[in-house]
Write an enzyme that holds these catalytic residues in place. Structure first.
Site, mmCIF file in Angstrom:
data_model
loop_
_atom_site.group_PDB
_atom_site.id
_atom_site.type_symbol
_atom_site.label_atom_id
_atom_site.label_comp_id
_atom_site.label_asym_id
_atom_site.label_seq_id
_atom_site.Cartn_x
_atom_site.Cartn_y
_atom_site.Cartn_z
ATOM 1 C CG HIS A 66 64.916 22.704 39.962
ATOM 2 N ND1 HIS A 66 66.269 22.666 39.718
ATOM 3 C CD2 HIS A 66 64.746 22.217 41.209
ATOM 4 C CE1 HIS A 66 66.880 22.175 40.787
ATOM 5 N NE2 HIS A 66 65.987 21.877 41.686
ATOM 6 N NE ARG A 70 62.567 17.359 43.547
ATOM 7 C CZ ARG A 70 63.468 18.185 44.082
ATOM 8 N NH1 ARG A 70 63.735 18.133 45.368
ATOM 9 N NH2 ARG A 70 64.098 19.063 43.343
ATOM 10 N NE ARG A 90 62.328 24.170 45.780
ATOM 11 C CZ ARG A 90 63.140 23.140 45.595
ATOM 12 N NH1 ARG A 90 62.835 22.194 44.731
ATOM 13 N NH2 ARG A 90 64.266 23.045 46.284
ATOM 14 C CB SER A 110 70.886 27.418 47.332
ATOM 15 O OG SER A 110 70.191 26.922 48.451
ATOM 16 N N GLY A 112 70.483 5.029 39.592
ATOM 17 C CA GLY A 112 71.110 3.981 38.793
ATOM 18 C C GLY A 112 72.450 3.524 39.357
ATOM 19 C CD GLU A 149 64.127 14.699 37.580
ATOM 20 O OE1 GLU A 149 65.348 14.695 37.803
ATOM 21 O OE2 GLU A 149 63.541 15.648 37.053
#
Lengths: 637, 251
Positions: free
Chosen positions: A401, A435, A330, A284, A45, A425
């Site tokens: 997440h 992702r 992940r 992380s 945005g 998103e």
């Protein structure tokens, strides 16, 4: 509804160029006659607002926080991908495209993803020109690192604060346009409805969060960049104010919601430590480069980690996936952690954690080397948990997440409502069912800086529109409806708080529509959500009034939408009779417990159409056509 | 070790900008030492809501120390007693059973109270709008590696760029000065080659805007640096002053 993705013809690499040429242009002198509304000031945005204002459009930008600089993009740590191939290690647009499509388990649109890869380099150029302080090599060139298991070093970063620095870059460009009078900034506003007049999105209804006033704004087109919906789970790594309301209310007005069940669960977060917990913190995933994941071999072993000898430890990722080990993607790492905890091998007070141990890395490389790589992360961990990871293993557990699903958009990023564009998103377009790390920042900025400025021009130039003002009956209808919802929430005066309902909804979603799903659980979740929603509208307590700053009321509106949206996620999960990426249905797995896709029947986007309150939504399918990549089974053994 | 604390809170309550505020006392019972400060307020607020009392309004969002949304003065110190820590990252283990904790909003002429602990910090956005950017439009940027920046310069620029715009520096300063905030942005951009062409104009306009918004002057108290959750150094103020005088002298 027939979904037309409007993918340009021609070879993959030429589609975007050709499309840009074919899009109609708005004469420079005419741009100032158009008004555009942008909702949200994150990477998508913020960059869209600035870029459109630079072109000459009049932009009205809205954000929920007190300043556009605080949008949740700011919390991204790791970095941003770009196919610059500065490291000469074999990267290319094609490779970034392929990795993204494969990482998304072949549930994203080829043309969109290729365009994303093509634009990735421009983003880095733009950000450097703005003064984003990326990490540098000694010679002054930009530094790169490999991230999230990628085989090339294509990730650009600014310490562990890449999202912050990119957002501040977009915010500075936005601030310049505010000063120039081309952007009018409306902070502390929450969008509560899209106004559709004569079939086109022509404005929004917002609540002024300071005065409580319900306000109307008109424009020639509306852009939603309102982020993801991970907070449907109550506990997630998202900021507290992140919500689905803007997207969900657009859905209720006719924008299809695509793949809502595609959610990403990140494996390395700090575990939940009590019922009062409000928020989860991500560590992380670079930590998995050196940390070894383990649990005790014996279920229920409550000894401290130092008392558990090597022979009684189960390094389950290394054992199960000898070639990728601790570096599996992940979704795989998350599911395995859950599995260990489900059979009672979880550690810590709650039993919902696994160890991430750096002892071997410290022994091998020395404490100093490890401190240089992960010092700030270790410090953050210690601040929150009061444990020192140099001496005792970290405890981690997966947490929600990111959400890959979002409002359906075509190649121009326009939703199924004419004139309503969706970026970042909030849309569904580029990440498929999973992702990859360092790709969210790339997509948000590609959408805002380099795609919407072209495609919105094509829309505005393409059809002459008659001016609509806030006097149009559609505005007053919408306003009256919002006003009555606010009054209704305040008048229930029940016994349970908004957070109490939200937490219970989160538990349902996490238990039955989280890392691992099955039909019976999903059916049960649907029942539970429906009855919780019923109770909410009878028993919620929202103190205070509607005519001033009232955070309980803000949250109540968001939770009311989550209570409807959660059911849509469950419906979507039930209808997808396969496992892919972040959506794992236990009924569809290989012998090795990996996700088993059904490309024959489910190689499509599920775009849901609203049909009315508590009515079954309508499923529209957009087939995904792969002309350039071969669909394969992911394997990490 | 997790402990349970019983605390007394004295919290500033103020209905709106034009109302008179006062301290109210609340008992926080059974607070876990693993909670963050904001989670402790959540617990109090849940109870207030059940009791039919309006909960304490406070700004917060990311709860991981990066968005800059949260911040109140705790026992006289912005973001509380821990160095280099935002309020959302302050944990209750740093308090003792039986403590009395005083919680009040940022106080400055430039920050008006909206409600309870929530203040209006839009003045900080206005300072950035005055010149906290490089005037480059989207598109047409040269290849990123065409501009070389030494590692040392990039690191210094990053040190300054780490500011989260929370306003703690203003709340900490006896003069309610925004110099640390303003200088951090001026420094970041003056250090980098991309920011040099506009450095003089930027420094002049940002400093003038800051003065015009009612922020005080710097008298070297160094409270801002001590309380900054991101530990931004006052070296940046010296750098800003150099930029400002250089610009004023040459204009």
């Amino acid at each position: 509804m027939r979904l037309d993705a409007k993918i340009p013809a021609g070879p993959l690499a030429e589609k975007w160029d050709r499309h840009r040429f074919e899009l109609k242009l708005v004469n420079p002198a005419n741009k100032r006659k158009f008004e555009i509304i942008v909702v949200g000031t994150g990477l998508a945005g913020g960059s869209a607002s600035a870029s459109l204002a630079e072109l000459g459009y009049n932009v009205k930008t809205f954000c929920i926080q007190d300043s556009p600089r605080r949008a949740h993009s700011i919390a991204a740590q790791g970095g941003i991908n770009a196919s610059k191939n500065y490291q000469n290690d074999g990267d290319s647009d094609w490779r970034l495209f392929y990795d993204t499509v494969k990482g998304g388990d072949f549930r994203a649109r080829e043309a969109n993803v290729y365009r994303l890869a093509q634009l990735s380099g421009n983003i880095i150029d733009q950000c450097v020109a703005q003064g984003v302080p990326f990490a540098r090599e000694y010679g002054g060139q930009l530094a790169n690192r490999s991230f999230g298991g990628a085989q090339v070093s294509r990730t650009f970063y600014a310490r562990g604060q890449t999202g912050q620095q990119l957002l501040l870059g977009a915010y500075s460009a936005l601030s310049r346009q505010v000063a120039a009078g081309k952007v009018t900034m409306y902070p502390r506003r929450e969008m509560l409805d899209v106004v559709v007049a004569d079939g086109q999105a022509r404005g929004i209804i917002v609540r002024n969060l300071v005065t409580g006033e319900i306000e109307k704004y008109a424009a020639d087109a509306v852009i939603l960049a309102s982020g993801g919906y991970a907070n449907v789970f109550f506990l997630s790594t998202n900021a507290m104010a992140s919500n689905v309301t803007a997207a969900y209310r657009a859905y209720k007005k006719g924008a299809c919601f695509a793949n809502p069940c595609f959610t990403q669960i990140h494996p390395t977060c700090i575990p939940v430590h009590g019922t009062y917990q409000s928020k989860l913190t991500l560590m992380s995933e670079s930590l998995r480069n050196d940390g070894r994941v383990w649990v005790p071999k014996k279920p229920g072993d409550k000894r401290s980690p130092s008392q558990i000898p090597e022979s009684e430890r189960d390094y389950y990722l290394e054992n199960k996936y000898p070639s990728f080990g601790n570096l599996v993607p992940r979704d795989v790492a998350s599911r395995n952690a859950k599995e260990q905890c489900d059979i009672g091998k979880g550690v810590g007070e709650t039993g919902l954690a696994v160890y991430l141990d750096f002892a071997d890395a410290i022994k091998r490389d020395g404490k100093e080397v490890i401190a240089k790589k992960y010092g700030n992360l270790f410090q953050m961990y210690e601040k929150i948990t009061a444990d020192n990871p140099y001496e005792t293993p970290m405890m981690i557990y997966p947490a929600v997440h990111y959400t890959m699903g979002g409002l359906w958009v075509d190649y121009n990023l326009m939703s199924t409502i004419d004139g309503l564009f969706v970026l970042g998103e909030a849309n569904f377009s580029d990440h498929g069912a999973n992702r990859l790390g360092a790709s969210a920042l790339m997509q948000g900025l590609a959408d805002g800086y380099f795609i919407i400025p072209y495609t919105i021009g094509g829309y505005l130039a393409g059809n002459a529109k008659k001016k609509v003002t806030t006097e149009h009956p559609a505005f007053n209808e919408s306003l009256a409806q919002i006003d009555s919802q606010v009054k209704r929430l305040l008048s229930i005066k029940g016994k349970r708080t908004v957070d109490d309902f939200h937490r219970q909804l989160g538990n349902i979603m996490w238990e039955y529509c989280g890392m691992s799903r099955n039909d019976a659980g999903l059916e049960k979740a649907r029942e539970l959500i429906r009855s919780l929603r019923g109770e909410f509208w009878e028993n919620v307590i929202v103190p205070g009034s509607g005519s001033d700053f009232n955070q309980s009321l803000e949250r109540a509106g968001r939770v009311a939408d989550f209570l409807e949206f959660g059911e849509l996620m469950v419906i979507d999960a039930l209808s997808r009779r396969e496992s892919c990426g972040g959506h794992f249905n236990e009924g569809y797995q290989t012998e090795d417990n990996e996700a088993m896709r059904d490309d024959e029947n489910f190689c499509h986007v599920s775009a849901w159409e609203y049909t009315g309150y508590e009515k079954e939504p309508l499923l529209n399918r957009e087939p995904l056509v792969f002309e350039n990549v071969k669909l394969t089974q992911r394997s990490y053994k | 070790m997790t402990k349970t604390l019983n605390l007394t809170l004295k919290v500033w309550r103020q209905k709106g900008q034009n109302s008179k505020g006062s301290f109210e006392t609340y008992n926080a019972k059974g607070i876990s030492s693993d909670m963050s400060f904001l989670e402790m307020i959540d617990v109090i607020n849940e109870q207030l809501t059940i009791d039919g009392i309006e909960p304490i309004a406070f700004d917060h969002d990311c709860r991981e120390g990066i968005c800059g949304m949260c911040g109140t003065v705790v026992n006289g110190r912005p973001h509380g007693p821990e160095k280099g820590t935002t309020l959302c990252q302050l944990h209750m283990r740093h308090f003792s059973d039986g403590d009395t904790i005083v919680v009040e909003p940022w106080r400055s002429r430039a920050f008006k109270v909206i409600k309870d602990l929530v203040v209006d910090r839009s003045a900080l956005d206005k300072i950035i709008q005055a010149g906290g950017y490089i005037s480059v439009n989207t598109g047409g940027a040269p290849d990123a590696n065409a501009i070389l920046v030494s590692q040392e310069t990039a690191e210094k620029a990053m040190d300054a760029a780490a500011c989260i715009g929370c306003g703690a520096c203003v709340a900490a300063c006896p003069n309610a000065s925004a110099m640390l905030f303003t200088s951090a942005k001026i420094s970041q951009l003056a250090l980098l080659p991309q920011g040099k062409p506009e450095a003089a104009k930027r420094a002049m306009e940002m400093v003038r805007t800051m003065d015009g918004l009612g922020f005080g002057n710097c008298t070297n108290e160094r409270e801002c640096e001590a309380e900054c959750p991101k530990e931004i150094s006052i070296v940046n103020i010296a750098r800003m002053n150099r930029e400002f005088f250089k610009a004023a002298f040459l204009s």
